[in-house]
Motif scaffolding. Structure first.
Motif, PDB file in Angstrom:
ATOM      1  N   ALA A   1       1.040  -1.273  -0.050  1.00 25.71           N
ATOM      2  CA  ALA A   1      -0.306   0.090   0.148  1.00 25.71           C
ATOM      3  C   ALA A   1       0.544   1.484   0.020  1.00 25.71           C
ATOM      4  N   TYR A   2       1.767   1.417   1.022  1.00 24.80           N
ATOM      5  CA  TYR A   2       2.610   2.448   1.238  1.00 24.80           C
ATOM      6  C   TYR A   2       4.088   1.821   2.389  1.00 24.80           C
ATOM      7  N   GLN A   3       4.884   3.106   2.083  1.00 25.47           N
ATOM      8  CA  GLN A   3       5.936   2.592   2.892  1.00 25.47           C
ATOM      9  C   GLN A   3       5.946   4.629   3.054  1.00 25.47           C
ATOM     10  N   ALA A   4       6.009   4.961   4.169  1.00 27.11           N
ATOM     11  CA  ALA A   4       5.846   6.011   4.943  1.00 27.11           C
ATOM     12  C   ALA A   4       7.180   7.135   5.048  1.00 27.11           C
ATOM     13  N   GLY A   5       8.314   6.029   4.579  1.00 26.22           N
ATOM     14  CA  GLY A   5       9.715   7.018   4.420  1.00 26.22           C
ATOM     15  C   GLY A   5      10.404   6.052   4.774  1.00 26.22           C
ATOM     16  N   PRO A   6      12.396   5.670   3.990  1.00 21.56           N
ATOM     17  CA  PRO A   6      13.099   5.410   4.099  1.00 21.56           C
ATOM     18  C   PRO A   6      12.646   3.592   4.793  1.00 21.56           C
ATOM     19  N   ASP A   7      13.014   4.814   6.255  1.00 18.21           N
ATOM     20  CA  ASP A   7      12.829   3.305   7.509  1.00 18.21           C
ATOM     21  C   ASP A   7      11.530   3.144   8.449  1.00 18.21           C
ATOM     22  N   ALA A   8      10.679   3.354   7.284  1.00 27.90           N
ATOM     23  CA  ALA A   8       9.361   3.197   7.564  1.00 27.90           C
ATOM     24  C   ALA A   8       8.738   1.405   7.468  1.00 27.90           C
ATOM     25  N   LYS A   9       7.776   1.018   7.970  1.00 26.61           N
ATOM     26  CA  LYS A   9       7.585  -0.552   7.654  1.00 26.61           C
ATOM     27  C   LYS A   9       6.948  -0.366   6.739  1.00 26.61           C
ATOM     28  N   PRO A  10       6.620  -1.188   6.006  1.00 25.64           N
ATOM     29  CA  PRO A  10       5.777  -0.773   4.949  1.00 25.64           C
ATOM     30  C   PRO A  10       4.699  -1.324   5.533  1.00 25.64           C
ATOM     31  N   VAL A  11       3.164  -0.523   4.905  1.00 17.95           N
ATOM     32  CA  VAL A  11       1.920  -0.988   4.402  1.00 17.95           C
ATOM     33  C   VAL A  11       1.495  -1.607   3.802  1.00 17.95           C
ATOM     34  N   TYR A  12       0.361  -3.040   3.691  1.00 17.67           N
ATOM     35  CA  TYR A  12       0.114  -3.909   2.675  1.00 17.67           C
ATOM     36  C   TYR A  12      -1.546  -3.996   2.300  1.00 17.67           C
ATOM     37  N   ALA A  13      -1.283  -3.947   1.361  1.00 22.86           N
ATOM     38  CA  ALA A  13      -3.337  -4.304   1.314  1.00 22.86           C
ATOM     39  C   ALA A  13      -3.472  -5.618   0.225  1.00 22.86           C
ATOM     40  N   LEU A  14      -4.621  -5.886   0.053  1.00 22.08           N
ATOM     41  CA  LEU A  14      -5.380  -6.447  -0.471  1.00 22.08           C
ATOM     42  C   LEU A  14      -6.223  -5.895  -1.767  1.00 22.08           C
ATOM     43  N   GLU A  15      -6.217  -6.005  -3.000  1.00 25.01           N
ATOM     44  CA  GLU A  15      -6.254  -5.335  -4.280  1.00 25.01           C
ATOM     45  C   GLU A  15      -6.935  -6.110  -5.248  1.00 25.01           C
ATOM     46  N   GLY A  16      -8.634  -5.717  -5.336  1.00 22.82           N
ATOM     47  CA  GLY A  16      -8.906  -5.943  -6.213  1.00 22.82           C
ATOM     48  C   GLY A  16      -9.295  -5.212  -7.729  1.00 22.82           C
ATOM     49  N   SER A  17      -8.911  -5.275  -8.845  1.00 20.73           N
ATOM     50  CA  SER A  17      -8.785  -4.959  -9.932  1.00 20.73           C
ATOM     51  C   SER A  17     -10.055  -4.867 -10.886  1.00 20.73           C
ATOM     52  N   ILE A  18     -10.221  -3.997 -11.355  1.00 19.25           N
ATOM     53  CA  ILE A  18     -11.899  -3.945 -12.556  1.00 19.25           C
ATOM     54  C   ILE A  18     -10.862  -3.628 -13.942  1.00 19.25           C
TER      55      ILE A  18
END
Length: 582
Positions: free
Chosen positions: A363-380
């Motif tokens: 989903a995003y990583q809030a900075g070089p030393d931050a832990k990543p945040v993940y997501a489930l995604e469905g694409s149409i």
């Protein structure tokens, strides 16, 4: 009356989204008690010395059919904006191309025009302290390291020419396998599972590695550059950042982690390029960009109206919309309806492996030393582009906004279902051989039924993704936040809520993708005190009024009946065209 007199009338454009469906009204009117972002008097003729100095953040939104540059203040009020469409190329059936130089030229023009409008509004351009970039994901660009010029047209994310390439690698996975460790090979279903475990994705025409592999296989100039280590590959944010930050002179070749997670080459656990996949797709590591976080100072713009201004945010458009909707808490979800539609469900710092046709993505990583945040995604793949098809190819409507008016002339679709599989089906079906299908046609069918079936197709596909998310996450989604051009139509949102069986919340200011890029950029330099890692610092950002649509128009029995009809229609559209190994 005093409070009313002190209020500021704010006019918000309804022309939202790269392939958006504008509202049936030319504008929306709302009242705010904030100080106006514009001076009370007209400033178009103001001298440079009279310009005011403020603090703003800019966002360059490089969509599928247009680029926009939007300037926000600390409340996410829009100070100025500019938008330009760029050409689309369809040289063969299933092919969709962009000219990368044209994307950059339009981006530069967009920035120049928006900066001009900032000054016309009475503000110094120095008020823009930092910018972010958000982009159509998966679209792949190949350019020369030595010249800085594109080697061929960019292959757009919707392009399906690579069906045979996918079939080839499916056969390779079946017969040869993938080497996941020295001497350790995974074949067949084990190989499929290994790729999903590493990347969160699956083999599909959708993802960038397949596209760049096709370029190497079919364009001699790309193959030559790859062989001679002169090839640079990237998604659109990589290409735009490369040019903004100096081009061939500085050669800053970077890609942001949420975009990298859409290539089929990133290990989503380590956030590094996966050597086993580079070997599997026969790609040289030298062609890949350096991976950076979503929010950091990547360097300063070289030349143009914003010369010297830092670029502080890069993010894929759908992850940008997740951030712009402030879905920072695990379990929150948003769906953006533009050319296609993309639903992201925040899973926090955990990678949730989907068993029901969804993708696990960064989903995003809030900075070089931050832990990543993940997501489930469905694409149409097809949402707003189906409405463009009604307008441009079928001539059923004159303007995109007319679809809501036409659809409202009938209370239902008259038993008609429209499976909008123009380039196959994405989540949760993953069938590149599916074909577009209108079924249930009778002498009773009229253009209003077709218009309504088009809006319903969008709602049915959204529900299909949410049903999968329920199974994967174990939680029921009660509220879906939405943005994008298609959400401007109230009827479309009513249909979505009723077919889905959940509440739909639509913010007043729906430029969520651009706002997400702005939040990333401002957070990188702590402008306004914003910090993505501390969502409380974003209180007051785009907290304008929102509209809610509840599922009150259908009873559960009718909702179930229509859902079963949609599933039958999808089954009839599937496997129409099978991939053939080249």
């Amino acid at each position: 009356m005093l409070r009313f007199a002190q209020s500021v009338v704010r006019w918000t454009s309804s022309n939202v989204g790269a392939v958006g469906v504008p509202s049936s009204l030319p504008f929306r009117l709302s009242l705010s008690t904030r100080s106006p972002p514009f001076p009370a008097r007209t400033m178009a003729s103001a001298s440079t010395s009279a310009l005011k100095h403020g603090e703003f953040v800019g966002a360059l939104d490089c969509g599928t059919t247009s680029v926009r540059f939007i300037v926000f203040n600390k409340f996410a009020d829009i100070i100025a904006q500019s938008q330009f469409e760029f050409p689309q190329y369809y040289p063969q059936p299933g092919w969709h191309e962009h000219d990368a130089d044209e994307i950059q030229e339009h981006s530069n023009k967009c920035i120049e025009e928006a900066v001009k409008r900032v000054e016309e509004a009475g503000w110094s351009k120095d008020s823009i302290k930092v910018i972010g970039v958000t982009n159509q994901r998966e679209t792949s660009v190949a350019w020369s390291r030595s010249t800085g010029k594109p080697l061929c047209k960019a292959i757009v994310w919707t392009d399906s020419r690579t069906k045979n390439t996918v079939a080839h690698y499916e056969q390779k996975l079946k017969n040869v396998g993938i080497q996941v460790a020295p001497g350790v090979w995974k074949k067949g279903q084990e190989g499929v599972d290994a790729i999903r475990e590493i990347t969160g994705l699956q083999l599909s025409t959708y993802f960038s590695a397949i596209k760049v592999r096709w370029m190497i296989d079919h364009y001699p100039e790309v193959a030559k550059a790859h062989e001679e280590d002169d090839l640079q590959f990237g998604t659109v944010e990589s290409w735009v950042a490369y040019n903004l930050l100096g081009g061939v002179k500085t050669n800053i070749h970077i890609t942001e982690v949420s975009n990298a997670s859409r290539t089929l080459l990133l290990n989503v656990s380590t956030l590094k390029w996966e050597s086993s996949l580079l070997e599997f797709f026969e790609l040289r590591p030298s062609c890949l960009p350096r991976i950076v976080s979503t929010s950091e100072n990547y360097g300063n713009i070289v030349g143009g109206a914003l010369d010297g201004v830092p670029v502080g945010g890069l993010v894929g458009d759908q992850q940008g919309a997740l951030i712009g909707n402030k879905c920072f808490t695990q379990g929150e979800a948003k769906c953006t309806y533009g050319t296609g539609a993309f639903l992201l469900f925040n899973t926090g710092e955990s990678i949730v492996e989907s068993k029901h046709g969804l993708l696990s993505t960064v989903a995003y990583q809030a900075g070089p030393d931050a832990k990543p945040v993940y997501a489930l995604e469905g694409s149409i793949a097809v949402a707003g582009s189906a409405i463009k098809w009604l307008r441009d190819s079928m001539n059923i409507i004159e303007n995109a906004a007319d679809v809501n008016t036409l659809a409202a002339q009938e209370k239902d679709s008259g038993g008609l279902y429209f499976v909008t599989a123009f380039s196959g089906l994405l989540a949760p079906y993953w069938d590149p051989g599916a074909a577009g299908l209108l079924i249930g046609i009778s002498q009773y069918t009229n253009p209003s039924h077709i218009a309504r079936a088009t809006l319903e197709a969008n709602a049915f596909q959204t529900r299909a993704i949410i049903e999968s998310m329920k199974l994967d996450s174990g939680s029921d989604l009660k509220v879906l936040k939405v943005d994008g051009g298609m959400t401007n139509g109230d009827l479309a949102m009513d249909i979505l809520a009723n077919i889905g069986g959940f509440s739909v919340v639509r913010p007043e200011m729906r430029e969520s993708t651009a706002l997400g890029a702005a939040i990333c950029a401002a957070s990188a330099i702590k402008l306004f005190g914003w910090d993505m890692a501390k969502p409380e610092t974003l209180k007051g950002v785009n907290d304008h009024a929102s509209s809610s649509f509840d599922p009150n128009g259908l009873d559960e029995e009718e909702r179930k009946k229509r859902w079963e009809g949609w599933q039958r229609a999808v089954e009839r559209s599937r496997n129409w065209e099978e991939g053939v190994d080249a």
